[in-house]
Design a protein around this motif. Structure first.
Motif, PDB file in Angstrom:
ATOM      1  N   ARG A 140       2.446   1.793  -3.500  1.00 33.39           N
ATOM      2  CA  ARG A 140       2.540   2.310  -4.242  1.00 33.39           C
ATOM      3  C   ARG A 140       1.320   3.722  -4.210  1.00 33.39           C
ATOM      4  O   ARG A 140       0.837   4.669  -5.405  1.00 33.39           O
ATOM      5  CB  ARG A 140       0.692   1.246  -4.428  1.00 33.39           C
ATOM      6  CG  ARG A 140       1.070  -0.189  -5.691  1.00 33.39           C
ATOM      7  CD  ARG A 140       0.529  -0.521  -6.241  1.00 33.39           C
ATOM      8  NE  ARG A 140       0.913  -2.127  -6.534  1.00 33.39           N
ATOM      9  CZ  ARG A 140      -0.701  -2.777  -6.622  1.00 33.39           C
ATOM     10  NH1 ARG A 140      -1.704  -1.732  -7.019  1.00 33.39           N
ATOM     11  NH2 ARG A 140      -0.440  -4.565  -6.870  1.00 33.39           N
ATOM     12  N   ASP A 141       1.123   3.927  -2.846  1.00 29.34           N
ATOM     13  CA  ASP A 141       0.604   4.779  -2.812  1.00 29.34           C
ATOM     14  C   ASP A 141       1.483   6.405  -1.826  1.00 29.34           C
ATOM     15  O   ASP A 141       0.959   6.297  -0.566  1.00 29.34           O
ATOM     16  CB  ASP A 141      -0.332   4.674  -2.224  1.00 29.34           C
ATOM     17  CG  ASP A 141      -1.372   6.171  -1.700  1.00 29.34           C
ATOM     18  OD1 ASP A 141      -0.459   6.946  -2.379  1.00 29.34           O
ATOM     19  OD2 ASP A 141      -2.727   6.115  -1.318  1.00 29.34           O
TER      20      ASP A 141
ATOM     21  N   GLU B 237      -7.375  -0.258  -4.469  1.00 33.12           N
ATOM     22  CA  GLU B 237      -7.611   0.862  -5.390  1.00 33.12           C
ATOM     23  C   GLU B 237      -8.493   0.638  -5.948  1.00 33.12           C
ATOM     24  O   GLU B 237      -9.474   1.645  -6.569  1.00 33.12           O
ATOM     25  CB  GLU B 237      -6.074   0.333  -6.686  1.00 33.12           C
ATOM     26  CG  GLU B 237      -4.461   0.617  -5.776  1.00 33.12           C
ATOM     27  CD  GLU B 237      -3.438   0.129  -6.772  1.00 33.12           C
ATOM     28  OE1 GLU B 237      -2.742   0.750  -6.773  1.00 33.12           O
ATOM     29  OE2 GLU B 237      -4.018   0.286  -7.637  1.00 33.12           O
TER      30      GLU B 237
ATOM     31  N   ARG C  26     -11.304   2.485  -4.140  1.00 38.89           N
ATOM     32  CA  ARG C  26     -11.136   3.989  -4.365  1.00 38.89           C
ATOM     33  C   ARG C  26     -11.387   4.533  -5.212  1.00 38.89           C
ATOM     34  O   ARG C  26     -12.033   5.870  -4.648  1.00 38.89           O
ATOM     35  CB  ARG C  26      -9.013   3.966  -3.675  1.00 38.89           C
ATOM     36  CG  ARG C  26      -8.582   4.041  -2.535  1.00 38.89           C
ATOM     37  CD  ARG C  26      -7.449   4.178  -1.863  1.00 38.89           C
ATOM     38  NE  ARG C  26      -8.326   5.812  -1.669  1.00 38.89           N
ATOM     39  CZ  ARG C  26      -6.402   6.844  -1.489  1.00 38.89           C
ATOM     40  NH1 ARG C  26      -5.950   6.238  -1.231  1.00 38.89           N
ATOM     41  NH2 ARG C  26      -6.822   8.035  -0.792  1.00 38.89           N
TER      42      ARG C  26
ATOM     43  N   LEU D  56       0.463  -1.282   0.007  1.00 36.68           N
ATOM     44  CA  LEU D  56       0.091   0.057  -0.101  1.00 36.68           C
ATOM     45  C   LEU D  56       0.815   1.257  -0.072  1.00 36.68           C
ATOM     46  O   LEU D  56       1.042   2.552  -0.720  1.00 36.68           O
ATOM     47  CB  LEU D  56      -1.069  -0.025   0.848  1.00 36.68           C
ATOM     48  CG  LEU D  56      -1.961  -0.999   0.933  1.00 36.68           C
ATOM     49  CD1 LEU D  56      -2.952  -0.954   2.510  1.00 36.68           C
ATOM     50  CD2 LEU D  56      -3.534  -0.368  -0.067  1.00 36.68           C
TER      51      LEU D  56
ATOM     52  N   ASP E  85      -4.551  -3.680  -5.650  1.00 34.54           N
ATOM     53  CA  ASP E  85      -5.182  -4.322  -6.896  1.00 34.54           C
ATOM     54  C   ASP E  85      -6.885  -3.489  -6.153  1.00 34.54           C
ATOM     55  O   ASP E  85      -7.487  -3.006  -6.900  1.00 34.54           O
ATOM     56  CB  ASP E  85      -5.532  -5.276  -7.408  1.00 34.54           C
ATOM     57  CG  ASP E  85      -4.236  -5.338  -8.717  1.00 34.54           C
ATOM     58  OD1 ASP E  85      -3.242  -4.279  -8.776  1.00 34.54           O
ATOM     59  OD2 ASP E  85      -3.498  -6.767  -9.137  1.00 34.54           O
TER      60      ASP E  85
END
Length: 414
Positions: A37-38, A407, A410, A34, A404
């Motif tokens: 990726r962010d 995301e 979101r 997490l 995945d």
């Protein structure tokens, strides 16, 4: 562990972008993914124990599996193959020692040899290198091991997954995440703007929640109000460690040829990263989800099993196997005879005490033991309710699949 980047504030409430429940390898890998990726996101990981990897992750065999056993094209086969490479790469980049010792799957009679040939074909379809050995080839590689044939799996490896988890924890903190140890969750409420997690040390607000609670996964999902049809039943895997004189006599992981009629792989010899050799596990019903002692009981866990119809249906369908495992648990000699099928030099005194491990087995209401991954979701939550072996090997690609889906959630909420 100290906090990293600060969460945002709304009024008097502190709001994290992500909350992860569970400090085993799947929860840690998910938190790490997490934050990767962010970048810059706020994340808190909550673990009820005083240290990471205290249950399934810290009590497994330490094998980085190649993925020979799984059906070609299945999610297990794909994740294990990817996970083996990813775990080794992670260890190399974070100075975690591992050893690619290889595995020998041994057939001790003609019936097992026939099953071994089918396993060889399956490995080929899974894209995994295996080398078939006849009796002489087996004796050349492992003089102490008896068998009519074997499959050599060169890519199988060993590691201490507790060290892997410690490295993941450091990576999470370095990426700005926060890890809270010794904090127990007792309430989860999803609302319009996020998820409120109540713990024995206060409340946590997060926009998204991922629960990787292992042996408590069904209870955490129920706490969150999610509908589930299964329950977790604990199985206690008991091990012995071989006397030190055996440590230099075995060079590979030694596994029996699996019997497809049985739910477990069977008793095997495992090289450990510290040089010792363990033998096991058997699989006996656990009387507690988390207490490791041989006769340790937990009243809540016993009531949970006794009140679940699926448990009794599973027990009725597998009573013969259960009886054999129980006898071998009580009488070490029966356990020894299984080992001596392929390692005849073993004597009773060679089997010395070693800590047990408890595995979470999801069981459906119809008594079926769930062998695949189970994830239960809502708009802002994803609960990993079953992560069967080889979950430790596959943790990094499993985490990728979880992120995945987070995301996608979101994006749908944006």
């Amino acid at each position: 562990m100290p906090a990293g980047g600060p969460p945002t504030e709304s009024g008097t409430s502190v709001i994290y972008d992500y909350c992860v429940i569970g400090g085993g390898i799947v929860g840690l890998a998910t938190a790490m993914q997490l934050l990767s990726r962010d970048p810059g996101a706020s994340l808190v990981l909550i673990e009820k124990e005083a240290a990471l990897a205290q249950h399934q992750t810290g009590h497994n065999s330490g094998v980085i599996h190649a993925g020979v056993y799984y059906a070609p094209g299945s999610l297990k086969a794909e994740l294990c193959r990817a996970g083996s490479a990813a775990t080794k790469a992670f260890c190399l980049s974070h100075d975690v020692p591992f050893r690619t010792c290889g595995k020998l799957i041994v057939a001790t009679d003609d019936a097992e040899h026939t099953r071994l040939l089918a396993l060889e074909e399956r490995a080929g379809r899974n894209g995994i290198e295996v080398i078939r050995l006849d009796r002489a080839g087996l004796a050349e590689r492992e003089p102490e091991i008896e068998g009519v044939s074997a499959l050599h799996v060169p890519s199988s490896a060993i590691v201490d997954y507790r060290l892997v988890c410690a490295a993941m924890g450091r990576r999470i903190v370095a990426s700005g995440g926060e890890i809270r140890l010794g904090e127990r969750v007792f309430g989860i409420v999803e609302h319009g703007a996020g998820v409120r997690v109540s713990t024995d040390k206060g409340e946590v607000e997060a926009r998204m929640l991922v629960a990787c609670a292992g042996l408590q996964s069904d209870r955490i999902a129920t706490l969150a109000g999610l509908p589930i049809s299964h329950r977790i039943v604990p199985f206690r895997g008991e091990y012995y460690v071989l006397a030190k004189k055996h440590e230099n006599r075995i060079r590979h992981l030694i596994y029996p040829t699996p019997d497809p009629a049985l739910p477990f792989l069977g008793i095997h010899l495992t090289l450990m990263i510290d040089g010792s050799v363990t033998v096991g596990p058997n699989a006996v019903l656990g009387l507690s989800r988390e207490r490791q002692g041989k006769w340790a009981m937990d009243a809540d866990d016993l009531r949970s099993m006794a009140g679940f119809g699926g448990f009794w249906k599973m027990a009725a369908a597998n009573w013969r196997t259960a009886a054999t495992e129980f006898v071998n648990s009580v009488h070490k000699r029966g356990y020894l005879e299984q080992c001596r099928k392929y390692y005849p030099a073993l004597e009773l005194d060679d089997l010395q005490p070693y800590p047990a491990g408890i595995r979470a087995q999801a069981v459906e209401a119809d008594g079926r033991m769930v062998e695949d991954f189970v994830m239960v979701e809502s708009a802002r939550m994803l609960h990993v309710c079953n992560a069967p072996s080889p979950a430790a090997t596959s943790a990094l690609p499993i985490a990728g699949r979880i992120v995945d889906r987070i995301e996608m959630k979101r994006a749908a909420l944006a």
